[in-house]
Design an enzyme around this catalytic site. Structure first.
Site, PDB file in Angstrom:
ATOM      1  N   ARG A   1      -2.777  11.199  17.007  1.00 20.91           N
ATOM      2  CA  ARG A   1      -3.653  10.171  16.154  1.00 20.91           C
ATOM      3  C   ARG A   1      -4.619   9.597  17.410  1.00 20.91           C
ATOM      4  O   ARG A   1      -5.387   9.775  17.626  1.00 20.91           O
ATOM      5  CB  ARG A   1      -3.149   9.225  15.062  1.00 20.91           C
ATOM      6  CG  ARG A   1      -3.805   8.690  14.041  1.00 20.91           C
ATOM      7  CD  ARG A   1      -2.989   8.301  12.992  1.00 20.91           C
ATOM      8  NE  ARG A   1      -2.374   7.137  13.730  1.00 20.91           N
ATOM      9  CZ  ARG A   1      -2.010   6.022  12.918  1.00 20.91           C
ATOM     10  NH1 ARG A   1      -2.052   6.012  11.688  1.00 20.91           N
ATOM     11  NH2 ARG A   1      -1.347   4.878  13.435  1.00 20.91           N
TER      12      ARG A   1
ATOM     13  N   LYS B   1      -4.630  -6.116  10.562  1.00 24.92           N
ATOM     14  CA  LYS B   1      -5.696  -5.282  10.275  1.00 24.92           C
ATOM     15  C   LYS B   1      -6.112  -5.203   8.765  1.00 24.92           C
ATOM     16  O   LYS B   1      -5.237  -5.506   8.000  1.00 24.92           O
ATOM     17  CB  LYS B   1      -5.381  -3.691  10.851  1.00 24.92           C
ATOM     18  CG  LYS B   1      -4.401  -3.278  10.109  1.00 24.92           C
ATOM     19  CD  LYS B   1      -3.543  -2.244  10.911  1.00 24.92           C
ATOM     20  CE  LYS B   1      -2.377  -1.494  10.208  1.00 24.92           C
ATOM     21  NZ  LYS B   1      -1.639  -0.542  10.962  1.00 24.92           N
TER      22      LYS B   1
ATOM     23  N   MET C   1     -13.049   1.648 -15.449  1.00 27.45           N
ATOM     24  CA  MET C   1     -13.276   0.804 -14.284  1.00 27.45           C
ATOM     25  C   MET C   1     -12.781  -0.658 -14.576  1.00 27.45           C
ATOM     26  O   MET C   1     -12.512  -1.150 -13.656  1.00 27.45           O
ATOM     27  CB  MET C   1     -14.966   0.758 -14.195  1.00 27.45           C
ATOM     28  CG  MET C   1     -15.317   0.184 -13.193  1.00 27.45           C
ATOM     29  SD  MET C   1     -17.169  -0.022 -13.245  1.00 27.45           S
ATOM     30  CE  MET C   1     -17.590   1.830 -12.757  1.00 27.45           C
TER      31      MET C   1
ATOM     32  N   TYR D   1     -10.987   7.201 -22.522  1.00 23.96           N
ATOM     33  CA  TYR D   1     -11.620   8.470 -21.859  1.00 23.96           C
ATOM     34  C   TYR D   1     -10.936   9.523 -21.952  1.00 23.96           C
ATOM     35  O   TYR D   1      -9.728   9.743 -21.783  1.00 23.96           O
ATOM     36  CB  TYR D   1     -12.315   8.029 -20.376  1.00 23.96           C
ATOM     37  CG  TYR D   1     -13.436   7.014 -20.438  1.00 23.96           C
ATOM     38  CD1 TYR D   1     -14.650   7.276 -20.987  1.00 23.96           C
ATOM     39  CD2 TYR D   1     -13.209   5.790 -19.854  1.00 23.96           C
ATOM     40  CE1 TYR D   1     -15.670   6.504 -20.924  1.00 23.96           C
ATOM     41  CE2 TYR D   1     -14.478   4.968 -19.650  1.00 23.96           C
ATOM     42  CZ  TYR D   1     -15.334   5.229 -20.074  1.00 23.96           C
ATOM     43  OH  TYR D   1     -16.439   4.462 -20.143  1.00 23.96           O
TER      44      TYR D   1
HETATM   45  C1  LIG Z   1      -0.450  -0.769  11.000  1.00 25.82           C
HETATM   46  C2  LIG Z   1       0.339  -0.641  12.496  1.00 25.82           C
HETATM   47  C3  LIG Z   1       1.684  -1.307  12.579  1.00 25.82           C
HETATM   48  C4  LIG Z   1       2.151  -2.154  11.565  1.00 25.82           C
HETATM   49  O1  LIG Z   1       2.993  -1.054  10.718  1.00 25.82           O
HETATM   50  P1  LIG Z   1       3.837  -1.341   9.429  1.00 25.82           P
HETATM   51  O2  LIG Z   1       4.413  -0.056   9.084  1.00 25.82           O
HETATM   52  O3  LIG Z   1       2.813  -2.013   8.379  1.00 25.82           O
HETATM   53  O4  LIG Z   1       4.726  -2.393   9.810  1.00 25.82           O
HETATM   54  C5  LIG Z   1       2.078  -1.255  13.867  1.00 25.82           C
HETATM   55  N1  LIG Z   1       1.510  -0.788  14.795  1.00 25.82           N
HETATM   56  C6  LIG Z   1       0.545  -0.028  14.769  1.00 25.82           C
HETATM   57  C7  LIG Z   1      -0.169   0.735  15.856  1.00 25.82           C
HETATM   58  C8  LIG Z   1      -0.108   0.327  13.691  1.00 25.82           C
HETATM   59  O5  LIG Z   1      -1.450   0.740  13.239  1.00 25.82           O
END
Ligand SMILES: *Cc1c(COP(=O)(O)O)cnc(C)c1O
Length: 374
Positions: free
Chosen positions: A136, A41, A307, A259
């Site tokens: 969640r 992802k 930036m 800044y």
């Molecule tokens: C992102 C995610 C993972 C991987 O988690 P890590 O902590 O990066 O190993 C596994 N399962 C789900 C459902 C996730 O959202």
């Protein structure tokens, strides 16, 4: 010291061989009966979906988790075959047609998605997400009770996997981890007998063998972050980030830097201005807190991160000059170390990595020192 690239400045080296080594580490520990999925992802945690997914595939990974259907469509373009591409965000409203067209596997998060998928795409593979405490995504208490009460609510689904997700596995012996496992184990056994099961992310997979089940889903550990923060990092580092010095000056006592004039020299100070800023993902919260390294020598950030620029104390590196490269991530400090300086986590550093760096992928057959463009 290595010189900067003339046009791009910052140089981000991503070691695909290290990602392979990290995945193989999991495969070796788990043995042949537990699958290692790829979690790709968010552009493979900012490291590049296509090169990372290809690397994982070459290690034998066949199931990939993305967050959005859009990421899944991109990945399907890369893998037109039987690879399983699962969308963690669930069945997006109105997108079922696209899931089927691109053979994406929805991770069904509630009973509404269960019936929608069954009526739309009966027989097409899907995954069921049981919430075990994150609150969640996944079937909540009412949905869990409903499927335990009437398991026929799941009939007609081609369930490839039933899964859940740990909230606190990064903390050794956190009591919530065992509680989540027990809840998930109970619901999965009773509601989905015989369906392969998965609960462990990177950290969860390192905690107890019983958490491995039929599949583990390591993301961060594959990308070199530490899944067991209470011990030394067992994973191979994956990225190196180097940025060039643009100018070096001596700031007289009493003058301020940057800044809002948040840092003031008490004595004449050698200050290097570096091509790195919050637009590159070097978070503004590194202001006055971050550290860069010049050949292993620490150069603390002075004043505000802006930036495109950051100013560092070069007092300990007398010969530093424009064009010299400083390490943001490298031998002096890993991603997790850097994250701690800004009060954040390595995940956020990786997924914030900017688009302006020249990206170089180290891949099989190419040594780190001779990395080629890709
Ligand atoms: C992102 C995610 C993972 C991987 O988690 P890590 O902590 O990066 O190993 C596994 N399962 C789900 C459902 C996730 O959202």
């Amino acid at each position: 010291m290595m010189m900067s690239d003339p046009l791009t400045g910052g140089r981000l080296t991503i070691d695909l061989n290290a990602i392979s080594a990290n995945i193989r580490h999991f495969q070796d520990v788990l043995g042949p009966h537990c699958a290692v999925a790829g979690v790709v992802k968010a552009d493979a945690y900012g490291l590049g979906l296509v090169p990372v997914a290809q690397t994982l595939r070459a290690c034998g990974v066949k199931t990939f988790f993305v967050a959005t259907p859009d990421e899944g469509v991109t990945l399907r373009g890369l893998f037109p075959g039987a690879e399983n591409i699962a969308v963690l965000g669930g069945l997006y409203p109105g997108a079922a047609q696209d899931y089927r067209a691109h053979r994406l596997t929805p991770v069904l998060n509630d009973l509404g998605q269960v019936s929608a998928w069954r009526s739309f795409a009966a027989g097409a593979p899907c995954i069921l997400h049981i919430d075990s405490g994150m609150n969640r995504l996944g079937l909540d208490a009412a949905d869990r009770a409903a499927i335990l009460d009437d398991p026929t609510r799941l009939t007609g689904l081609n369930l490839h996997l039933v899964m859940s997700h740990f909230a606190c596995a990064d903390e050794a012996d956190h009591p919530m981890t065992a509680r989540q496992f027990t809840l998930f184990d109970d619901v999965a056994r009773r509601a989905c007998p015989g369906v392969p099961r998965s609960i462990a992310n990177s950290s969860g997979a390192m905690r107890l063998q019983s958490y491995h089940l039929d599949m583990v889903r390591p993301g961060m550990a594959a990308y070199g972050l530490n899944p067991t923060p209470e011990t030394a990092n067992p994973m191979a580092p994956v990225i190196r980030l180097q940025v060039p010095v643009l100018q070096v000056r001596t700031v007289p006592a009493g003058d301020s830097v940057g800044y809002s004039a948040t840092w003031r020299a008490e004595a004449p100070t050698r200050v290097a201005t570096v091509a790195l800023g919050y637009a590159d993902g070097f978070l503004r919260s590194f202001s006055g807190r971050g550290v860069l390294y010049a050949n292993g020598v620490a150069c603390p950030v002075l004043g505000r991160v802006s930036m495109d620029l950051v100013t560092v104390d070069a007092g300990a590196v007398p010969g530093l000059k424009p064009g010299d490269m400083l390490d943001v991530v490298g031998p002096g400090q890993g991603v997790d170390d850097l994250a701690a300086q800004a009060g954040t986590i390595g995940y956020e550093i990786l997924t914030s990595l900017g688009a302006r760096y020249r990206r170089t992928y180290v891949h099989p057959g190419i040594q780190a020192g001779l990395a080629s463009e890709k």
